[in-house]
Scaffold this motif. Structure first.
Motif, PDB file in Angstrom:
ATOM      1  N   ASP A  66       9.159   6.118   8.874  1.00 46.50           N
ATOM      2  CA  ASP A  66       9.031   6.031   7.422  1.00 46.50           C
ATOM      3  C   ASP A  66       9.977   7.066   6.836  1.00 46.50           C
ATOM      4  OD1 ASP A  66       8.293   5.718   4.798  1.00 46.50           O
ATOM      5  OD2 ASP A  66       6.232   6.391   5.063  1.00 46.50           O
ATOM      6  N   ARG A  69      14.293   7.963   1.242  1.00 48.32           N
ATOM      7  CA  ARG A  69      15.066   6.891   0.584  1.00 48.32           C
ATOM      8  C   ARG A  69      16.446   6.677   1.207  1.00 48.32           C
ATOM      9  NH1 ARG A  69      13.468   4.484  -3.617  1.00 48.32           N
ATOM     10  NH2 ARG A  69      12.045   6.144  -4.188  1.00 48.32           N
ATOM     11  N   SER A 103      10.074   1.529   4.479  1.00 51.63           N
ATOM     12  CA  SER A 103      11.162   2.110   3.697  1.00 51.63           C
ATOM     13  C   SER A 103      10.877   2.051   2.209  1.00 51.63           C
ATOM     14  CB  SER A 103      12.458   1.353   3.994  1.00 51.63           C
ATOM     15  OG  SER A 103      13.497   1.835   3.180  1.00 51.63           O
ATOM     16  N   CYS A 104      11.195   3.146   1.524  1.00 56.70           N
ATOM     17  CA  CYS A 104      11.135   3.144   0.069  1.00 56.70           C
ATOM     18  C   CYS A 104      12.523   2.932  -0.529  1.00 56.70           C
ATOM     19  CB  CYS A 104      10.522   4.442  -0.453  1.00 56.70           C
ATOM     20  SG  CYS A 104      11.454   5.907  -0.011  1.00 56.70           S
ATOM     21  N   GLY A 105      13.534   2.862   0.328  1.00 63.01           N
ATOM     22  CA  GLY A 105      14.899   2.633  -0.128  1.00 63.01           C
ATOM     23  C   GLY A 105      15.448   1.366   0.504  1.00 63.01           C
ATOM     24  N   TYR A 106      15.325   0.242  -0.186  1.00 65.80           N
ATOM     25  CA  TYR A 106      15.695  -1.033   0.446  1.00 65.80           C
ATOM     26  C   TYR A 106      17.185  -1.134   0.738  1.00 65.80           C
ATOM     27  CZ  TYR A 106      16.784  -2.529  -4.341  1.00 65.80           C
ATOM     28  OH  TYR A 106      17.301  -2.613  -5.600  1.00 65.80           O
ATOM     29  N   CYS A 134       7.667  -7.113   1.628  1.00 64.22           N
ATOM     30  CA  CYS A 134       7.948  -6.179   0.543  1.00 64.22           C
ATOM     31  C   CYS A 134       6.684  -5.973  -0.284  1.00 64.22           C
ATOM     32  CB  CYS A 134       9.082  -6.709  -0.332  1.00 64.22           C
ATOM     33  SG  CYS A 134      10.631  -6.861   0.559  1.00 64.22           S
ATOM     34  N   ASP A 136       5.162  -4.288  -3.872  1.00 66.93           N
ATOM     35  CA  ASP A 136       5.384  -3.728  -5.194  1.00 66.93           C
ATOM     36  C   ASP A 136       4.224  -2.782  -5.480  1.00 66.93           C
ATOM     37  OD1 ASP A 136       6.122  -3.122  -7.752  1.00 66.93           O
ATOM     38  OD2 ASP A 136       5.668  -5.096  -8.580  1.00 66.93           O
ATOM     39  N   HIS A 143      11.039   0.251  -7.934  1.00 64.48           N
ATOM     40  CA  HIS A 143      10.753   0.695  -6.569  1.00 64.48           C
ATOM     41  C   HIS A 143       9.969  -0.353  -5.787  1.00 64.48           C
ATOM     42  CE1 HIS A 143      12.343   4.582  -7.521  1.00 64.48           C
ATOM     43  NE2 HIS A 143      11.554   4.645  -8.585  1.00 64.48           N
ATOM     44  N   GLU A 145       8.517  -1.042  -1.737  1.00 65.70           N
ATOM     45  CA  GLU A 145       8.321  -0.583  -0.360  1.00 65.70           C
ATOM     46  C   GLU A 145       8.609  -1.771   0.554  1.00 65.70           C
ATOM     47  OE1 GLU A 145       7.326   2.557   0.820  1.00 65.70           O
ATOM     48  OE2 GLU A 145       7.598   3.213  -1.251  1.00 65.70           O
ATOM     49  N   THR A 146       9.395  -1.539   1.588  1.00 66.65           N
ATOM     50  CA  THR A 146       9.787  -2.599   2.504  1.00 66.65           C
ATOM     51  C   THR A 146       9.278  -2.256   3.895  1.00 66.65           C
ATOM     52  OG1 THR A 146      11.807  -2.905   1.211  1.00 66.65           O
ATOM     53  CG2 THR A 146      11.757  -3.905   3.391  1.00 66.65           C
TER      54      THR A 146
END
Length: 163
Positions: A66, A69, A103-106, A134, A136, A143, A145-146
């Motif tokens: 995890d 970003r 991931s919080c940074g796609y 994904c 939301d 933002h 989360e993936t």
């Protein structure tokens, strides 16, 4: 990056929920060889690489990551190029056959997954993105989360790399 030492207990608690018979038994042992460790990314990748080279029992099968970003990169940019290639190569050279990547940074997630799944000679077998979801979690913001689950076949000869 930050290390949350408390996460080890959370993973252990979830494992006990997955294997409730083990949690209620006298031995309280999970029926598979399971170890949970909290590492920063660089230490975890160094441990994976050394375990793959020595082919010891300490080699990991599953890696849960995890990252921040910026993704796997220790630094966002190196010499003007988006970082993370060394980190992805270390994972591909390891014995790991499943990567659970939150991931919080796609944008960084897409770059990292491309590095983990793409054809590259001499850095280990590629992974396959087997699941992608994904979330939301922050409505009315951009933002997302993936969660991706990447898998590959276990090496037949116990080695972590091919190619």
């Amino acid at each position: 990056s930050d290390v949350n030492g408390s996460c080890v207990e959370l993973f252990r608690a979830n494992a006990n929920r997955i294997f409730p018979a083990a949690a209620s038994s006298a031995s309280r042992q999970i029926p598979v060889d399971t170890q949970f460790h909290a590492f920063n990314a660089q230490d975890a990748l160094c441990n994976l690489a050394s375990a793959a080279r020595s082919s010891t029992d300490g080699a990991a099968d599953v890696l849960i990551i995890d990252p921040p970003r910026r993704g796997l990169a220790n630094r966002m940019h190196r010499l003007g190029v988006v970082g993370g290639s060394e980190e992805a190569e270390a994972i591909r050279r390891s014995s790991v056959h499943t990567v659970i990547y939150m991931s919080c940074g796609y944008e960084a997630f897409m770059v990292d997954v491309d590095r983990l799944t793409g054809p590259r000679e001499g850095i280990g077998a590629p992974f396959h993105l087997s699941e992608l979801t994904c979330y939301d979690m922050f409505p009315f913001t951009p933002h997302v989360e993936t969660l991706g689950i990447l898998t590959r076949e276990k090496p037949q000869d116990g080695g972590g790399s091919s190619g």
